[in-house]
Write a protein that holds these residues in place. Structure first.
Motif, PDB file in Angstrom:
ATOM      1  N   GLN A 480      53.313  10.205  26.238  1.00  0.00           N
ATOM      2  CA  GLN A 480      53.125   9.261  27.346  1.00  0.00           C
ATOM      3  C   GLN A 480      53.898   9.714  28.592  1.00  0.00           C
ATOM      4  N   CYS A 481      54.996  10.430  28.391  1.00  0.00           N
ATOM      5  CA  CYS A 481      55.703  10.979  29.555  1.00  0.00           C
ATOM      6  C   CYS A 481      54.806  11.990  30.283  1.00  0.00           C
ATOM      7  N   TRP A 482      54.130  12.827  29.520  1.00  0.00           N
ATOM      8  CA  TRP A 482      53.200  13.768  30.163  1.00  0.00           C
ATOM      9  C   TRP A 482      52.104  13.007  30.901  1.00  0.00           C
ATOM     10  N   ALA A 483      51.606  11.931  30.280  1.00  0.00           N
ATOM     11  CA  ALA A 483      50.558  11.128  30.932  1.00  0.00           C
ATOM     12  C   ALA A 483      51.070  10.563  32.257  1.00  0.00           C
ATOM     13  N   ILE A 484      52.319  10.090  32.251  1.00  0.00           N
ATOM     14  CA  ILE A 484      52.899   9.530  33.484  1.00  0.00           C
ATOM     15  C   ILE A 484      52.925  10.594  34.578  1.00  0.00           C
ATOM     16  N   ALA A 485      53.366  11.807  34.191  1.00  0.00           N
ATOM     17  CA  ALA A 485      53.465  12.880  35.182  1.00  0.00           C
ATOM     18  C   ALA A 485      52.096  13.189  35.778  1.00  0.00           C
ATOM     19  N   VAL A 486      51.085  13.318  34.912  1.00  0.00           N
ATOM     20  CA  VAL A 486      49.743  13.653  35.398  1.00  0.00           C
ATOM     21  C   VAL A 486      49.200  12.528  36.284  1.00  0.00           C
ATOM     22  N   LEU A 487      49.361  11.275  35.836  1.00  0.00           N
ATOM     23  CA  LEU A 487      48.814  10.141  36.598  1.00  0.00           C
ATOM     24  C   LEU A 487      49.522   9.988  37.943  1.00  0.00           C
ATOM     25  N   ALA A 488      50.837  10.180  37.949  1.00  0.00           N
ATOM     26  CA  ALA A 488      51.582   9.986  39.195  1.00  0.00           C
ATOM     27  C   ALA A 488      51.134  11.009  40.242  1.00  0.00           C
ATOM     28  N   VAL A 489      50.999  12.269  39.811  1.00  0.00           N
ATOM     29  CA  VAL A 489      50.558  13.295  40.760  1.00  0.00           C
ATOM     30  C   VAL A 489      49.114  13.003  41.192  1.00  0.00           C
ATOM     31  N   SER A 490      48.269  12.565  40.251  1.00  0.00           N
ATOM     32  CA  SER A 490      46.883  12.252  40.609  1.00  0.00           C
ATOM     33  C   SER A 490      46.824  11.148  41.657  1.00  0.00           C
ATOM     34  N   ALA A 491      47.675  10.121  41.488  1.00  0.00           N
ATOM     35  CA  ALA A 491      47.635   9.003  42.439  1.00  0.00           C
ATOM     36  C   ALA A 491      47.960   9.499  43.845  1.00  0.00           C
ATOM     37  N   VAL A 492      48.955  10.383  43.932  1.00  0.00           N
ATOM     38  CA  VAL A 492      49.349  10.909  45.247  1.00  0.00           C
ATOM     39  C   VAL A 492      48.200  11.736  45.833  1.00  0.00           C
ATOM     40  N   VAL A 493      47.581  12.573  44.983  1.00  0.00           N
ATOM     41  CA  VAL A 493      46.479  13.415  45.470  1.00  0.00           C
ATOM     42  C   VAL A 493      45.287  12.551  45.879  1.00  0.00           C
ATOM     43  N   PHE A 520      58.069   8.272  45.722  1.00  0.00           N
ATOM     44  CA  PHE A 520      58.590   7.618  44.524  1.00  0.00           C
ATOM     45  C   PHE A 520      57.775   8.053  43.301  1.00  0.00           C
ATOM     46  N   MET A 521      56.456   8.149  43.475  1.00  0.00           N
ATOM     47  CA  MET A 521      55.612   8.560  42.344  1.00  0.00           C
ATOM     48  C   MET A 521      55.878  10.019  41.975  1.00  0.00           C
ATOM     49  N   LEU A 522      56.087  10.862  42.991  1.00  0.00           N
ATOM     50  CA  LEU A 522      56.364  12.274  42.682  1.00  0.00           C
ATOM     51  C   LEU A 522      57.691  12.426  41.944  1.00  0.00           C
ATOM     52  N   VAL A 523      58.694  11.660  42.367  1.00  0.00           N
ATOM     53  CA  VAL A 523      59.980  11.716  41.675  1.00  0.00           C
ATOM     54  C   VAL A 523      59.811  11.225  40.232  1.00  0.00           C
ATOM     55  N   SER A 524      59.004  10.147  40.053  1.00  0.00           N
ATOM     56  CA  SER A 524      58.758   9.654  38.693  1.00  0.00           C
ATOM     57  C   SER A 524      58.119  10.741  37.845  1.00  0.00           C
ATOM     58  N   ALA A 525      57.173  11.487  38.460  1.00  0.00           N
ATOM     59  CA  ALA A 525      56.499  12.553  37.716  1.00  0.00           C
ATOM     60  C   ALA A 525      57.520  13.599  37.269  1.00  0.00           C
ATOM     61  N   LEU A 526      58.435  13.933  38.166  1.00  0.00           N
ATOM     62  CA  LEU A 526      59.456  14.938  37.848  1.00  0.00           C
ATOM     63  C   LEU A 526      60.342  14.455  36.694  1.00  0.00           C
ATOM     64  N   VAL A 527      60.794  13.211  36.800  1.00  0.00           N
ATOM     65  CA  VAL A 527      61.646  12.660  35.742  1.00  0.00           C
ATOM     66  C   VAL A 527      60.884  12.635  34.414  1.00  0.00           C
ATOM     67  N   ALA A 528      59.586  12.282  34.485  1.00  0.00           N
ATOM     68  CA  ALA A 528      58.780  12.219  33.260  1.00  0.00           C
ATOM     69  C   ALA A 528      58.676  13.602  32.620  1.00  0.00           C
ATOM     70  N   VAL A 529      58.476  14.650  33.437  1.00  0.00           N
ATOM     71  CA  VAL A 529      58.366  16.006  32.898  1.00  0.00           C
ATOM     72  C   VAL A 529      59.686  16.428  32.247  1.00  0.00           C
ATOM     73  N   LEU A 530      60.793  16.170  32.950  1.00  0.00           N
ATOM     74  CA  LEU A 530      62.100  16.544  32.387  1.00  0.00           C
ATOM     75  C   LEU A 530      62.341  15.830  31.057  1.00  0.00           C
ATOM     76  N   THR A 531      61.979  14.532  31.024  1.00  0.00           N
ATOM     77  CA  THR A 531      62.167  13.767  29.787  1.00  0.00           C
ATOM     78  C   THR A 531      61.300  14.331  28.675  1.00  0.00           C
ATOM     79  N   ALA A 532      60.037  14.619  29.000  1.00  0.00           N
ATOM     80  CA  ALA A 532      59.113  15.114  27.981  1.00  0.00           C
ATOM     81  C   ALA A 532      59.640  16.427  27.398  1.00  0.00           C
ATOM     82  N   ARG A 533      60.149  17.310  28.273  1.00  0.00           N
ATOM     83  CA  ARG A 533      60.627  18.608  27.783  1.00  0.00           C
ATOM     84  C   ARG A 533      61.863  18.443  26.904  1.00  0.00           C
TER      85      ARG A 533
END
Lengths: 556, 109
Positions: A480-493, A520-533
């Motif tokens: 779900q962290c990966w999903a958050i990262a993908v969705l957050a970047v998609s929303a910005v795009v 804020f969404m991009l930062v969330s995506a970054l945090v989500a990626v770091l957490t997932a890894r």
């Protein structure tokens, strides 16, 4: 039942915290987003992306709009069962008109309440609302959902569960339990000051999770306590509805007496009268505020008994410069323009009440404090989430040995309310950008998307937490962290593609409402990626935890 | 602009003040400075410094805003500062040696 007081408190903290923690997570997270509800509205409604506007001229802009308004179909339908005979086609007697704005609103929200002929309760009104561009008076389409102020914000205090007002009651109970959890938590915590700054990420999972739970709970303790408490104060009228139950006659009598005292008519006179220049009244109100050394803008403007000789206009000041939610209301006779009353300075009790409600509702202009509130809210989320994690970590081995599913269910619910909630939040923003503009009831569809996506996240959470039953880490978290990262970047795009407002443009124009949401969404995506890894690294087999737990952790 | 500068200074003072409070605890002193003796930086002295820094931070907040608002800004800034100090102690403890005017503990982290 318990060996000592502390164990009893631990029991209360664990079980009440667990059951209402899921609600509190929603309340804290959407409360944090509500700090910037108006800014999220800008992101969701591209037509409203312009600078905040002051209250426009009533005589030129607002009056024609009010005269054109009618109650909404839903409001009329809801009223139908409480009226003798059919409902009229057109409602001719407006009782109340109101316009409300803040220093963060480009668009202006209007509301109007109308008398219903033959209503069982003649005081019950039907309501209509409208949103206009205050520069021109043009109406914005009705079915655009203000995702920040009309979806996330009510989610914070009512869960958007309106059936018998159940949502308010659940949130109220959760707030009460929050207070209990804070008190019991402080009692359980033996080294509140000695371990104030303690977070040991390299110790065992249980130890570091408990450290983080304590840290996030204690450093923002004043915030957590004050917000749970003031939330209850704000809704005290709902939780103790005596004025409309046991004491209704007294309440009604008080209303009449009060109106005699203030000189603001309680009833219509039944004699038609025109409306004098409200702009002149606004100028007079502003002059009086300035004379009191409180020069300011109009925040709320309301007309009562519209078009009647007893009509009056109430003008309230926007409270941008202090915490207390005061209005310094000045009231005018609507047809003559003479001043009927100036609200007297508040009493000590009113002052405290205004401070407590203002502290929570934050109408003030102070960006640093707003961000600190977001920090406080997110700290609360971290505290609740680590509470769930600790519950699971502590029990999962034992449960696995005995073949019980308790910790797996709690873990699945935790995934749903932590990462699942973020996915649903990003989901509604993406739906907002993807659904066709011409879709009827588009706002309703956006809400369906939110709940539908959250439901899917829950299914995924229950499916992918199976390893917890074998005392292992649930893959659901990382996925779900990966999903958050993908969705957050998609929303910005998607914001960029559908509106042309990419970050370089909004940042260079200094249009922070949209740039801020995107960042804020991009930062969330970054945090989500770091957490997932990090979770991936943790999931690899590792030597058994060797950290010895203190007594506190053992019985939490 | 000076308002923002004052608020930023208030935040910084909160971090420094709470950093001193943290160093007054033996366990955190060892994290930041290793086995070096405290010398003049006694626990009591650090707490006093910490208290003064937090008081200055409050005074700066009061310069910018109405007292009711300044109090909230200050209390919330303490929450943020406490998190910063705690996370610094977890991941970069030698940074806090700066506050003790000591060379950082060798092979930190």
């Amino acid at each position: 039942m318990f060996q000592n007081f502390r164990l009893a408190m631990a029991w209360v903290h664990t079980w009440f915290g667990l059951f209402l923690g899921f609600v509190l997570m929603v309340v804290f997270f959407f409360g944090s987003l509500s700090v910037f509800d108006r800014e999220i509205d800008r992101w969701a409604i591209p037509e409203s992306r312009f600078e905040p506007q002051p209250m426009p001229s009533f005589d030129e802009i607002l009056k024609p709009v009010f005269e054109d308004m009618q109650p909404s179909r839903e409001s009329v339908d809801q009223m139908r069962s409480r009226v003798d005979g059919p409902m009229p086609e057109h409602f001719d007697t407006p009782v109340r008109w109101g316009a409300y704005t803040t220093h963060r609103d480009p668009v202006l929200g209007l509301f109007a309440g109308y008398q219903v002929p033959n209503a069982h309760n003649p005081d019950e009104l039907v309501w209509g609302t409208r949103t206009i561009d205050p520069r021109t008076g043009e109406s914005l389409p009705d079915d655009q959902l203000k995702i920040g102020s009309r979806f996330f914000y009510p989610l914070h205090y009512s869960l958007n569960l309106h059936w018998k007002d159940l949502g308010y009651w659940i949130v109220g109970l959760a707030a009460l339990i929050m207070l209990v959890a804070l008190v019991t938590g402080v009692i359980m915590h033996r080294k509140l000051f000695r371990e104030l700054f303690t977070f040991r990420p390299n110790k065992s999972n249980q130890r570091s999770i408990l450290d983080l739970h304590n840290l996030t709970g204690v450093v923002a303790l004043p915030f957590h306590f004050m917000f749970a408490f003031t939330g209850l104060v704000i809704f005290a009228g709902i939780y103790f509805p005596v004025t409309h139950t046991q004491l209704e006659p007294l309440h009604d009598l008080h209303e009449v007496m009060e109106s005699q005292e203030t000189g603001l008519p309680h009833e219509r006179a039944g004699v038609a009268a025109p409306i004098a220049s409200v702009d002149a009244m606004v100028a007079e109100a502003q002059r009086r505020w300035a004379a009191r050394d409180m020069a300011g803008d109009v925040g709320f403007l309301a007309l009562q008994h519209v078009g009647d000789a007893n009509g009056y206009v109430s003008i309230y000041r926007a409270g941008t410069d202090r915490i207390a939610l005061t209005g310094e209301g000045i009231h005018f006779n609507a047809s003559t323009g003479e001043v009927l009353r100036e609200d007297p300075p508040p009493s000590a009790v009113e002052r405290i009440d205004e401070f407590l409600t203002g502290l929570h509702l934050q109408h003030f202009r102070h960006w640093l404090l707003r961000w600190l509130y977001v920090l406080g809210g997110l700290t609360g989320c971290a505290c609740i989430a680590t509470g769930f994690l600790f519950f699971v970590e502590k029990r999962k081995r034992q449960h696995a040995k005995r073949g019980q599913i308790g910790s797996r269910v709690v873990d699945a619910l935790a995934v749903t309310t932590v990462t699942g909630m973020l996915i649903a939040t990003l989901g509604i923003l993406i739906a907002n950008r993807l659904l066709p503009v011409s879709l009827p009831a588009r706002g309703t569809w956006e809400q369906y998307c939110f709940w539908g996506i959250w439901g899917l996240a829950m299914v995924h959470a229950f499916w992918r937490t199976a390893p917890v039953a074998r005392a292992r880490l649930a893959p659901a978290w990382g996925e779900q962290c990966w999903a958050i990262a993908v969705l957050a970047v998609s929303a910005v795009v998607l914001n960029w593609i559908t509106t042309g407002d990419h970050l370089l443009k909004t940042l260079s124009a200094g249009y922070w409402p949209v740039a801020g949401v995107d960042l804020f969404m991009l930062v969330s995506a970054l945090v989500a990626v770091l957490t997932a890894r990090r979770l991936q690294r943790r999931a690899r087999p590792q030597p058994a935890d060797s950290g010895e737990l203190s007594g506190e952790a053992a019985h939490a | 602009m000076p308002e923002n500068v004052l608020l930023l200074a208030a935040l910084l003072l909160s971090v420094i003040g709470l950093g001193w409070f943290a160093l007054a605890l033996d366990v955190h002193w060892k994290q930041a400075c290793g086995k070096q003796a405290r010398g003049v930086a006694s626990a009591r002295g650090l707490r006093l410094f910490g208290g003064v820094a937090l008081a200055l931070s409050l005074i700066l907040c009061l310069q910018v805003d109405h007292p009711t608002m300044a109090a909230l800004v200050w209390i919330m800034s303490l929450a943020g500062a406490a998190l910063i100090v705690a996370f610094a102690l977890s991941w970069r403890p030698h940074w806090l040696a700066l506050l003790a005017a000591r060379p950082p503990r060798r092979q930190a982290g």
